[in-house]
Motif scaffolding. Structure first.
Motif, mmCIF file in Angstrom:
data_model
loop_
_atom_site.group_PDB
_atom_site.id
_atom_site.type_symbol
_atom_site.label_atom_id
_atom_site.label_comp_id
_atom_site.label_asym_id
_atom_site.label_seq_id
_atom_site.Cartn_x
_atom_site.Cartn_y
_atom_site.Cartn_z
ATOM 1 N N LYS A 1 54.327 28.727 27.668
ATOM 2 C CA LYS A 1 53.565 29.810 27.832
ATOM 3 C C LYS A 1 51.908 29.669 27.893
ATOM 4 N N PRO A 2 51.208 30.157 28.925
ATOM 5 C CA PRO A 2 50.186 30.017 28.950
ATOM 6 C C PRO A 2 49.287 29.392 28.052
ATOM 7 N N ARG A 3 47.965 28.408 28.595
ATOM 8 C CA ARG A 3 47.407 28.292 27.274
ATOM 9 C C ARG A 3 46.756 28.187 27.810
ATOM 10 N N PHE A 4 44.977 28.989 26.741
ATOM 11 C CA PHE A 4 43.698 28.625 27.754
ATOM 12 C C PHE A 4 42.600 27.913 26.962
ATOM 13 N N ALA A 5 41.545 27.720 27.824
ATOM 14 C CA ALA A 5 41.017 26.584 27.526
ATOM 15 C C ALA A 5 39.980 28.049 28.216
ATOM 16 N N VAL A 6 38.342 27.838 27.066
ATOM 17 C CA VAL A 6 37.292 28.709 27.241
ATOM 18 C C VAL A 6 36.207 28.186 27.975
ATOM 19 N N THR B 1 46.720 25.345 30.669
ATOM 20 C CA THR B 1 47.089 25.269 31.330
ATOM 21 C C THR B 1 46.662 27.004 32.367
ATOM 22 N N HIS B 2 45.324 27.569 31.767
ATOM 23 C CA HIS B 2 44.034 28.444 32.006
ATOM 24 C C HIS B 2 43.251 27.868 31.897
ATOM 25 N N VAL B 3 41.744 28.559 32.351
ATOM 26 C CA VAL B 3 41.153 28.556 32.192
ATOM 27 C C VAL B 3 39.846 29.919 32.099
ATOM 28 N N ALA B 4 39.829 30.580 30.972
ATOM 29 C CA ALA B 4 38.573 31.647 30.741
ATOM 30 C C ALA B 4 36.958 31.399 31.026
ATOM 31 N N VAL B 5 36.038 31.460 32.194
ATOM 32 C CA VAL B 5 34.622 31.631 31.867
ATOM 33 C C VAL B 5 34.162 32.876 31.782
ATOM 34 N N HIS B 6 33.606 32.819 30.319
ATOM 35 C CA HIS B 6 32.842 33.353 29.953
ATOM 36 C C HIS B 6 30.703 33.458 29.787
ATOM 37 N N ASP B 7 30.964 35.081 29.451
ATOM 38 C CA ASP B 7 29.015 34.901 30.012
ATOM 39 C C ASP B 7 29.291 34.085 28.209
ATOM 40 N N ALA B 8 28.146 33.563 27.793
ATOM 41 C CA ALA B 8 27.443 33.885 25.943
ATOM 42 C C ALA B 8 26.786 34.514 25.618
ATOM 43 N N ALA B 9 26.414 35.026 26.787
ATOM 44 C CA ALA B 9 25.948 36.253 26.473
ATOM 45 C C ALA B 9 26.543 37.851 26.460
ATOM 46 N N ARG B 10 27.950 37.352 26.665
ATOM 47 C CA ARG B 10 28.676 38.996 26.494
ATOM 48 C C ARG B 10 29.833 39.219 25.004
ATOM 49 N N SER C 1 47.893 34.916 33.889
ATOM 50 C CA SER C 1 49.189 34.781 33.772
ATOM 51 C C SER C 1 50.447 35.097 34.742
ATOM 52 N N ARG C 2 50.048 36.465 35.209
ATOM 53 C CA ARG C 2 50.742 37.148 36.253
ATOM 54 C C ARG C 2 50.341 36.681 37.885
ATOM 55 N N ASP C 3 49.351 36.796 37.816
ATOM 56 C CA ASP C 3 48.847 36.637 39.043
ATOM 57 C C ASP C 3 48.230 35.359 39.345
ATOM 58 N N GLY C 4 47.790 34.338 38.717
ATOM 59 C CA GLY C 4 46.708 33.352 38.925
ATOM 60 C C GLY C 4 45.150 33.674 38.950
ATOM 61 N N THR D 1 32.457 39.162 32.923
ATOM 62 C CA THR D 1 33.380 38.009 32.054
ATOM 63 C C THR D 1 34.507 38.902 31.080
ATOM 64 N N PRO D 2 35.651 37.423 31.035
ATOM 65 C CA PRO D 2 35.629 36.633 31.368
ATOM 66 C C PRO D 2 36.279 36.428 32.661
ATOM 67 N N GLN D 3 36.238 35.937 33.660
ATOM 68 C CA GLN D 3 37.241 35.760 34.498
ATOM 69 C C GLN D 3 38.027 34.595 34.160
ATOM 70 N N VAL D 4 39.194 34.678 35.000
ATOM 71 C CA VAL D 4 40.418 34.033 34.112
ATOM 72 C C VAL D 4 41.505 33.616 35.133
ATOM 73 N N PHE D 5 42.026 32.188 35.549
ATOM 74 C CA PHE D 5 42.049 31.505 36.387
ATOM 75 C C PHE D 5 43.064 30.562 35.999
ATOM 76 N N CYS D 6 44.441 30.764 36.581
ATOM 77 C CA CYS D 6 44.964 29.511 36.464
ATOM 78 C C CYS D 6 44.482 27.755 36.640
ATOM 79 N N ARG D 7 44.191 27.277 35.397
ATOM 80 C CA ARG D 7 43.006 26.026 35.900
ATOM 81 C C ARG D 7 43.369 25.106 37.606
#
Length: 256
Positions: free
Chosen positions: A6-11, A106-115, A131-134, A174-180
């Motif tokens: 399963k994917p594991r997300f860092a934010v 395995t994946h990274v979510a970049v999010h504006d702290a102001a959202r 997770s599906r598309d990268g 955001t979030p904008q989410v990508f394969c790490r």
């Protein structure tokens, strides 16, 4: 049964900007009070209790380090949040966050702290798409008529150069989410001043999936946005974080 892990997300919560349009001498927008907590705490809360999130990193400016620790030290004492110092622009700040990530992500979510108003179902949807598309980002279809302005002459006012068809136009959120590995490769190839993560992925020739978000996922830009964000948050069912949050504004006379 699939053996695919399963994917594991860092934010990465980006809070290192200068907040030039916020026009508040006391607070930058991620640190302003909203419903008795800082804006960035609301944003962090959206991710902290998710089973698929393994790490949350908030990136702040060097100039804010001392004040951030003074205001939010009690929160950080029991929150699973790491703090690091960003750079001169957003791209540098995201790279600083990437350098803090653990091996398990395995994946990274970049999010504006102001959202602070992103909804759980929106996070679910963009995480699933990435997770599906990268690569996937939240975005809202552009509903307003868009005008491109002429550059005004000295002392003049802007005027319309053309009306831009809004068909196919989306406003990135955001979030904008990508394969790490993909995001790390994109930042390694980034040019000077290139800061939008999705655009960096596009430059590699990789597709980025659009996941429709809500206009309520607003970014705090001006002080008036705080009132709208307050109304959005109060309209949602209450969600009490484990252990609660200390009020970082309790000693500030201007907020009494």
């Amino acid at each position: 049964m699939s053996d695919t892990p399963k994917p594991r997300f860092a934010v990465i919560l980006v809070a290192a900007g200068r907040s030039e349009r916020f026009a508040d001498a006391n607070y930058k927008k991620p640190f302003a009070p909203l419903c008795d907590r800082a804006v960035w705490l609301h944003s962090a809360e959206r991710f902290m209790e998710r089973d698929d999130v393994c790490q949350v990193v908030v990136v702040i400016a060097e100039e804010d380090r001392e004040d951030f620790q003074r205001r939010f030290g009690p929160n950080l004492a029991f929150m699973s949040v790491e703090v690091c110092v960003g750079g001169a622009n957003r791209g540098d700040s995201v790279r600083a966050g990437l350098a803090k990530l653990t091996d398990g992500a395995t994946h990274v979510a970049v999010h504006d702290a102001a959202r602070p108003c992103v909804a759980d179902k929106e996070i679910d949807a963009v995480f699933a798409a990435a997770s599906r598309d990268g690569a996937a980002i939240l975005a809202a279809r552009v509903a307003d008529t868009i005008k491109r302005a002429k550059a005004p002459a000295d002392g003049g006012k802007p005027s319309i150069e053309e009306t831009v068809p809004r068909d196919g136009l989306w406003a990135a959120q955001t979030p904008q989410v990508f394969c790490r590995k993909l995001l790390e490769r994109a930042h390694e190839a980034a040019g000077e001043g290139e800061t939008d993560d999705a655009q960096l992925i596009e430059r590699l020739g990789e597709p980025v999936t659009l996941v429709e978000g809500s206009p309520m996922n607003l970014k705090i830009t001006k002080r008036m946005d705080l009132k709208l964000a307050e109304l959005i948050l109060k309209a949602r069912p209450p969600k009490d974080p484990a252990g609660g949050f200390a009020n970082p504004f309790a000693g500030d006379d201007m907020w009494r």
